[in-house]
Structures are given as C-alpha cells and as structure tokens.
Design a protein around this motif. Structure first.
Motif, PDB file in Angstrom:
ATOM      1  N   VAL A 138       0.785  -1.252   0.069  1.00 20.50           N
ATOM      2  CA  VAL A 138      -0.110   0.190   0.069  1.00 20.50           C
ATOM      3  C   VAL A 138       0.829   1.282  -0.011  1.00 20.50           C
ATOM      4  O   VAL A 138       0.617   2.361  -0.707  1.00 20.50           O
ATOM      5  CB  VAL A 138      -1.072   0.025   1.134  1.00 20.50           C
ATOM      6  CG1 VAL A 138      -1.411   1.254   1.324  1.00 20.50           C
ATOM      7  CG2 VAL A 138      -2.082  -1.068   1.111  1.00 20.50           C
ATOM      8  N   ILE A 139       1.937   1.269   0.873  1.00 22.24           N
ATOM      9  CA  ILE A 139       2.498   2.473   1.170  1.00 22.24           C
ATOM     10  C   ILE A 139       3.500   2.874  -0.147  1.00 22.24           C
ATOM     11  O   ILE A 139       3.754   3.709  -0.320  1.00 22.24           O
ATOM     12  CB  ILE A 139       3.425   2.414   2.314  1.00 22.24           C
ATOM     13  CG1 ILE A 139       3.463   3.790   2.799  1.00 22.24           C
ATOM     14  CG2 ILE A 139       4.613   1.555   2.326  1.00 22.24           C
ATOM     15  CD1 ILE A 139       4.108   3.722   4.253  1.00 22.24           C
ATOM     16  N   VAL A 140       4.165   1.848  -0.788  1.00 16.70           N
ATOM     17  CA  VAL A 140       4.732   1.982  -2.346  1.00 16.70           C
ATOM     18  C   VAL A 140       3.889   2.904  -3.048  1.00 16.70           C
ATOM     19  O   VAL A 140       4.566   3.245  -3.980  1.00 16.70           O
ATOM     20  CB  VAL A 140       5.469   0.863  -2.688  1.00 16.70           C
ATOM     21  CG1 VAL A 140       6.671   0.265  -1.601  1.00 16.70           C
ATOM     22  CG2 VAL A 140       4.544  -0.248  -3.009  1.00 16.70           C
ATOM     23  N   ARG A 141       2.861   2.863  -3.066  1.00 12.09           N
ATOM     24  CA  ARG A 141       1.994   3.299  -4.114  1.00 12.09           C
ATOM     25  C   ARG A 141       1.527   4.762  -3.594  1.00 12.09           C
ATOM     26  O   ARG A 141       0.830   5.353  -4.216  1.00 12.09           O
ATOM     27  CB  ARG A 141       0.689   2.484  -4.323  1.00 12.09           C
ATOM     28  CG  ARG A 141       1.057   1.373  -5.027  1.00 12.09           C
ATOM     29  CD  ARG A 141      -0.023   0.368  -5.154  1.00 12.09           C
ATOM     30  NE  ARG A 141       0.097  -0.913  -5.942  1.00 12.09           N
ATOM     31  CZ  ARG A 141       1.056  -1.911  -5.830  1.00 12.09           C
ATOM     32  NH1 ARG A 141       1.563  -2.081  -4.544  1.00 12.09           N
ATOM     33  NH2 ARG A 141       1.135  -2.826  -6.655  1.00 12.09           N
ATOM     34  N   THR A 142       1.986   5.381  -2.525  1.00 13.90           N
ATOM     35  CA  THR A 142       1.920   6.631  -2.216  1.00 13.90           C
ATOM     36  C   THR A 142       3.284   7.431  -2.006  1.00 13.90           C
ATOM     37  O   THR A 142       4.319   6.905  -1.789  1.00 13.90           O
ATOM     38  CB  THR A 142       1.149   6.642  -0.691  1.00 13.90           C
ATOM     39  OG1 THR A 142       1.853   6.225   0.261  1.00 13.90           O
ATOM     40  CG2 THR A 142      -0.079   5.554  -0.729  1.00 13.90           C
ATOM     41  N   PRO A 143       3.209   8.829  -1.795  1.00 17.97           N
ATOM     42  CA  PRO A 143       4.239   9.579  -1.461  1.00 17.97           C
ATOM     43  C   PRO A 143       4.803   9.207  -0.099  1.00 17.97           C
ATOM     44  O   PRO A 143       6.040   9.510   0.083  1.00 17.97           O
ATOM     45  CB  PRO A 143       3.493  11.015  -1.501  1.00 17.97           C
ATOM     46  CG  PRO A 143       2.425  10.842  -2.303  1.00 17.97           C
ATOM     47  CD  PRO A 143       1.763   9.543  -1.985  1.00 17.97           C
ATOM     48  N   ALA A 144       4.344   8.623   0.799  1.00 18.22           N
ATOM     49  CA  ALA A 144       4.834   8.157   2.038  1.00 18.22           C
ATOM     50  C   ALA A 144       5.916   7.089   2.021  1.00 18.22           C
ATOM     51  O   ALA A 144       6.585   6.840   2.981  1.00 18.22           O
ATOM     52  CB  ALA A 144       3.611   7.625   2.883  1.00 18.22           C
ATOM     53  N   GLN A 145       5.964   6.587   0.753  1.00 14.45           N
ATOM     54  CA  GLN A 145       7.027   5.547   0.696  1.00 14.45           C
ATOM     55  C   GLN A 145       8.498   6.334   0.946  1.00 14.45           C
ATOM     56  O   GLN A 145       9.458   5.406   1.327  1.00 14.45           O
ATOM     57  CB  GLN A 145       7.052   4.934  -0.811  1.00 14.45           C
ATOM     58  CG  GLN A 145       7.269   5.687  -1.944  1.00 14.45           C
ATOM     59  CD  GLN A 145       7.567   5.142  -2.978  1.00 14.45           C
ATOM     60  OE1 GLN A 145       8.077   4.084  -3.197  1.00 14.45           O
ATOM     61  NE2 GLN A 145       7.093   5.877  -4.120  1.00 14.45           N
ATOM     62  N   LYS A 146       8.587   7.520   0.518  1.00 12.14           N
ATOM     63  CA  LYS A 146       9.776   8.036   0.976  1.00 12.14           C
ATOM     64  C   LYS A 146      10.170   8.279   2.459  1.00 12.14           C
ATOM     65  O   LYS A 146      11.266   8.548   2.687  1.00 12.14           O
ATOM     66  CB  LYS A 146       9.699   9.604   0.306  1.00 12.14           C
ATOM     67  CG  LYS A 146       9.574   9.507  -1.029  1.00 12.14           C
ATOM     68  CD  LYS A 146       9.843  10.921  -2.087  1.00 12.14           C
ATOM     69  CE  LYS A 146       9.283  10.959  -3.325  1.00 12.14           C
ATOM     70  NZ  LYS A 146       9.416  12.336  -3.902  1.00 12.14           N
ATOM     71  N   LEU A 147       9.398   8.093   3.360  1.00 13.33           N
ATOM     72  CA  LEU A 147       9.368   8.207   4.585  1.00 13.33           C
ATOM     73  C   LEU A 147       9.998   6.892   5.305  1.00 13.33           C
ATOM     74  O   LEU A 147      10.289   7.002   6.336  1.00 13.33           O
ATOM     75  CB  LEU A 147       8.210   8.747   5.490  1.00 13.33           C
ATOM     76  CG  LEU A 147       7.558   9.987   4.744  1.00 13.33           C
ATOM     77  CD1 LEU A 147       6.234  10.419   5.469  1.00 13.33           C
ATOM     78  CD2 LEU A 147       8.525  11.270   5.008  1.00 13.33           C
ATOM     79  N   VAL A 148       9.588   5.841   4.435  1.00 13.04           N
ATOM     80  CA  VAL A 148      10.027   4.501   5.081  1.00 13.04           C
ATOM     81  C   VAL A 148      11.524   4.162   5.106  1.00 13.04           C
ATOM     82  O   VAL A 148      12.311   4.339   3.905  1.00 13.04           O
ATOM     83  CB  VAL A 148       9.400   3.361   4.457  1.00 13.04           C
ATOM     84  CG1 VAL A 148       9.519   1.968   5.160  1.00 13.04           C
ATOM     85  CG2 VAL A 148       7.691   3.545   4.419  1.00 13.04           C
ATOM     86  N   ASP A 149      12.275   3.956   6.190  1.00 17.55           N
ATOM     87  CA  ASP A 149      13.510   3.637   6.332  1.00 17.55           C
ATOM     88  C   ASP A 149      13.871   2.177   6.765  1.00 17.55           C
ATOM     89  O   ASP A 149      13.452   2.037   7.639  1.00 17.55           O
ATOM     90  CB  ASP A 149      14.144   4.783   7.288  1.00 17.55           C
ATOM     91  CG  ASP A 149      15.787   4.323   7.361  1.00 17.55           C
ATOM     92  OD1 ASP A 149      16.326   4.227   6.367  1.00 17.55           O
ATOM     93  OD2 ASP A 149      16.106   4.425   8.384  1.00 17.55           O
ATOM     94  N   LYS A 150      14.527   1.513   5.837  1.00 17.16           N
ATOM     95  CA  LYS A 150      14.616  -0.061   6.318  1.00 17.16           C
ATOM     96  C   LYS A 150      15.417  -0.299   7.431  1.00 17.16           C
ATOM     97  O   LYS A 150      15.250  -1.013   8.248  1.00 17.16           O
ATOM     98  CB  LYS A 150      15.211  -0.906   4.968  1.00 17.16           C
ATOM     99  CG  LYS A 150      15.395  -2.126   5.213  1.00 17.16           C
ATOM    100  CD  LYS A 150      13.962  -2.792   5.534  1.00 17.16           C
ATOM    101  CE  LYS A 150      14.205  -4.478   5.909  1.00 17.16           C
ATOM    102  NZ  LYS A 150      12.776  -5.035   6.169  1.00 17.16           N
ATOM    103  N   ALA A 151      16.427   0.643   7.526  1.00 19.96           N
ATOM    104  CA  ALA A 151      17.339   0.659   8.660  1.00 19.96           C
ATOM    105  C   ALA A 151      16.791   0.910  10.050  1.00 19.96           C
ATOM    106  O   ALA A 151      16.989   0.034  11.011  1.00 19.96           O
ATOM    107  CB  ALA A 151      18.429   1.670   8.571  1.00 19.96           C
ATOM    108  N   THR A 152      15.774   1.663  10.024  1.00 18.08           N
ATOM    109  CA  THR A 152      14.906   2.115  11.240  1.00 18.08           C
ATOM    110  C   THR A 152      14.209   0.827  11.591  1.00 18.08           C
ATOM    111  O   THR A 152      13.978   0.513  12.539  1.00 18.08           O
ATOM    112  CB  THR A 152      14.089   3.304  11.321  1.00 18.08           C
ATOM    113  OG1 THR A 152      14.908   4.309  10.583  1.00 18.08           O
ATOM    114  CG2 THR A 152      13.313   3.519  12.525  1.00 18.08           C
TER     115      THR A 152
END
Length: 462
Positions: free
Chosen positions: A282-296
């Motif tokens: 869901v989130i990769v299809r929204t502008p919010a994907q830029k906020l997701v940090d795998k390291a966190t």
C-alpha cells in the motif's frame, strides 16, 4: 480477535518493572562480553549472557528474581517474536515471484524435512524401544516437533491436547525438551559458527580479528541506525515506523481471526509478516514511501530480538515433570546428532552461496524455535550481507503456519493416537525421502561439487 483483558495500572507497573530488569540484564551481558574476551571470540551475544544471568538469579536457582517476574518474562518472549517478524518484508525492494520462490524454496525444504525427521526418528524409537522397555506412552514421540521447532509456547499450548489424549504430563515433558533444545541449539550453533569462521566460510567474518577485539567501534566505523525524513513537529521518526509495525500486527490479528475459524493454533508472527507485506504494497503506491527507512525498521526488530532472547533464556523452566526421563535423555542425544547431521549434510546441497549462514538460521529454528535461528544468524551475519535473512523470512508464510508449531504439528499427537508410531514413523520417513526426490527434480538439491562448478562458471561470466 484474541480475548481482551483490561490491564490496570498495577499490572502495567509490574510489566514496566519486569522489562526494566531485562534492560539491566542486557547491560550486564554487554559488560560481561567486554570483560571476558572469550565470549567475543565465540560470538556469544550479550542478550544470551544477560539471559543466563537472569536464569541464575531466577526462582529455580538463587531466587533473587521472584516467580512473578519470571512468568512475565516468559510471556514477553512470545509477544516480541511478532515484532521481529512484522517489518521483515517492509521497506525494501521485493523480488519477483519466481525469484522469491527460488530464494525461499531451500528454506521451505529444510523446514519440512527437519520437521518430518523430528517426528519419524522419535516415533520409531518409541515403537521399537521406549514403549516395550520403559512402558513409555506412544504419544511421547510427538513432543520433539512440538518442543524443538515449536518451542515453549507451543509446548505449553498443547497441554489441553495432551490431556485430552490421556497424557496430562505431556506438556510438562515437552517444556523440559524445549529447554534442552533451546540450550543445545544456541551452544551447538555458536560452536558451528566459530568452526565455520575459522574455515573462512562466513562472508561477514573478518579474518585476523583479535580475540581481544573491542565491541566498541572506532569513530570512523560508527553506524547510522536510522534516517528520518518526517518533520518531528508532525511525528517522531521512530514513532512513525512503530506505527507501521502496529498496523502490520493489527492486520495479522485480523487474518488470525479468519484463519482460526477454520484452523486453530496458527501462530501470529507469520501472519503479522504478511500484514507487513500488505502495508508495504500500500505505502509504495503513495508519496509516504519516501518516509520508510529500512534501517529504522531493522533497528526496531533488533531491539525486539535482543529483549526476546534475554527474556526467553532468563525464564527457562528448569523443574519439569520427567517421568519418562530415560526415553527423553536418549532421544535428546539422538536429536542433537541428527540436527547437526542435517545442518552439515543437507545445508551444502540445498543452499548455494553462503550455505552456512542459510543453514544456521534453520538449524536454530529446528532446535530452539525461530528466535534461536535469528540469534545464530545475527552472530554469523550481523550486518545481513547475505540473503539468508530475507530467504528465511520469505519461507515463513509457507512453513510457520503448518510445521514448527503450526497445523501439522498439532495434528501429530492425533495421528499417533489414531494410527500408532510405526505407521507415523514410516510415513514421515517416506515423506523425507519424497522431499529429497522433489528437491532433486526441481534443482534445489545438488552435490556441493556441482554447485561449486556452477558458481565458478557464473563468476567467470561476470
């Protein structure tokens, strides 16, 4: 949805106290690793050391920690595994379906092969030796699939099933077996990791590392654990990622509610991982994907894993009902030898590159539940430079709901009570042989020499 209970302030205070003691145990583990170089040499994590200190201080040894806190620790361990798994498939580029199947297939094979072997061998031992010689109940043979890959949670959860089948002590014996499996899995796993490191078989091992090397990184090697792109005036970066994990867990609970209508006993953590995958889609299809940090996300999972390990080890139940101690001791030795043999013989044949890292996580899951596998993988591959972590995560939806504490595990006692140990033992042995045949046909199983030739050819082409 699970049955909900109101938690008052006193209970929350008790939980806070229990968690605070776990934090103190973790720091004691860090201090012990710093003072005793041999623990660093043999890859013994601080969480394991802290857990052993907690076990020594617990109600079954020195009695410094009350039984109420020990019981709370046991419950915490079962919850934290969900936090570890929920973000596994979030925040990264996922492989295509065929790539995912190819990556997960060896891990799925290892899970099913080891589970069927863990039933076949004790079933045949019980039929031919234990029941005639010691008068052991036939259902005894099923406790090892319940307790080794299933762990303490599954062992405790099978109490009603064993009682219904006429063996009220079954859950207690399974808990004793789970304790032995957990300790053996960690100790033997660390020994095998150390041997592999000396042979140069670990990608993430730096040759020439001194036995007295410090756990404190020099300034130029300092690690950045988290990158935030959300204004703190809106929400803290850590809170944002914790909220994503919370949504994944909620989706897991929803799926579990549906699944429980058909199948009971399916654990939450693989469903929470699927929930995390849904959040990701869901989130990769929204502008919010830029906020997701795998390291966190990895950092949050790492915190949960550290607290999971220290709580699980510190809350081990030492006094268990061992009326069948002869059969238990013999089978535990056989199981220990068999698990090492599966690691050493099957691992190189189903995993190509980095077979030790891929096999060790499955060895840990076979002997002491998923959390032990993750502990061993963290020691062998702390920075996840291999694909073992992702491959193991991709295997979870295909294995965890069924074996190692899932549906098939719960059905084994009923199968033994219905058809007997001879039929179940032979049947599971046949299934192991069929799995090897299927792996050969599909190309998952290859001789180590053939794999090495393929890898050399691939390296030359690159």
């Amino acid at each position: 949805m699970p049955e909900l209970h109101a938690i008052d302030g006193d209970m929350l205070g008790s939980l806070l106290l229990a968690a605070s003691v776990l934090g103190a145990l973790l720091l004691l583990g860090v201090l012990l690793r710093a003072l005793v170089p041999v623990f660093r040499t043999f890859f013994i994590p601080s969480a394991l050391l802290g857990g052993l200190i907690g076990l020594l201080a617990g109600p079954y040894a020195l009695g410094l920690v009350p039984e109420s806190i020990n019981t709370t620790w046991s419950g915490i361990a079962g919850v934290l595994i969900t936090i570890v798994f929920a973000p596994m498939l979030m925040g990264e580029q996922l492989p295509k379906l065929n790539e995912a199947a190819r990556e997960a297939a060896p891990h799925v094979f290892y899970s099913y092969f080891s589970s069927f072997a863990v039933v076949a061998v004790p079933a045949l031992l019980t039929f031919f030796l234990f029941t005639p010689l010691f008068g052991t109940t036939p259902i005894f043979s099923t406790i090892f699939e319940v307790s080794w890959p299933g762990g303490h949670g599954t062992a405790a959860g099978m109490e009603g099933a064993y009682t219904a089948l006429g063996w009220a002590d079954g859950s207690s014996v399974a808990l004793g077996s789970a304790t032995a499996g957990l300790v053996f899995g960690i100790v033997a796993g660390m020994v095998m990791i150390n041997i592999a490191a000396r042979k140069g078989q670990l990608k993430n091992y730096r040759a020439g590392t001194s036995k007295a090397a410090s756990d404190i990184l020099p300034e130029h090697e300092a690690q950045v654990e988290s990158t935030g792109r959300l204004q703190r005036a809106s929400l803290d970066n850590l809170a944002f990622h914790l909220s994503l994990i919370a949504i994944a867990v909620l989706l897991g609970y929803g799926m579990k509610h549906v699944v429980d209508m058909v199948l009971t006993g399916v654990p939450l953590f693989p469903l929470a991982m699927i929930g995390g995958f849904i959040v990701h889609l869901v989130i990769v299809r929204t502008p919010a994907q830029k906020l997701v940090d795998k390291a966190t996300l990895n950092s949050i999972a790492g915190v949960a894993l550290d607290f999971l390990v220290v709580s699980a080890v510190a809350s081990l139940s030492l006094p268990v009902l061992l009326d069948n101690w002869q059969a238990l001791a013999i089978t535990l030795v056989v199981m220990a030898v068999m698990s090492v043999a599966i690691f050493s013989w099957i691992g190189p044949r189903i995993f190509g590159e980095d077979w030790v890292e891929n096999s060790i996580v499955n060895f840990g899951a076979m002997t002491g539940v998923v959390s032990v596998g993750l502990v061993l993988l963290r020691a062998a591959d702390p920075n996840f430079k291999t694909g073992a972590f992702r491959g193991f995560a991709l295997r979870a939806p295909f294995a965890s709901p069924f074996v190692g504490g899932g549906l098939i595990t719960a059905m084994f006692p009923i199968a033994v009570a219905t058809w007997g140990n001879l039929a179940v033992g032979i049947g599971c042995a046949v299934l192991c042989a069929l799995l090897i045949g299927l792996a050969i046909v599909t190309g998952v199983w290859k001789r180590p020499s053939a794999r090495n030739a393929e890898q050399r050819e691939s390296a030359m082409m690159r």
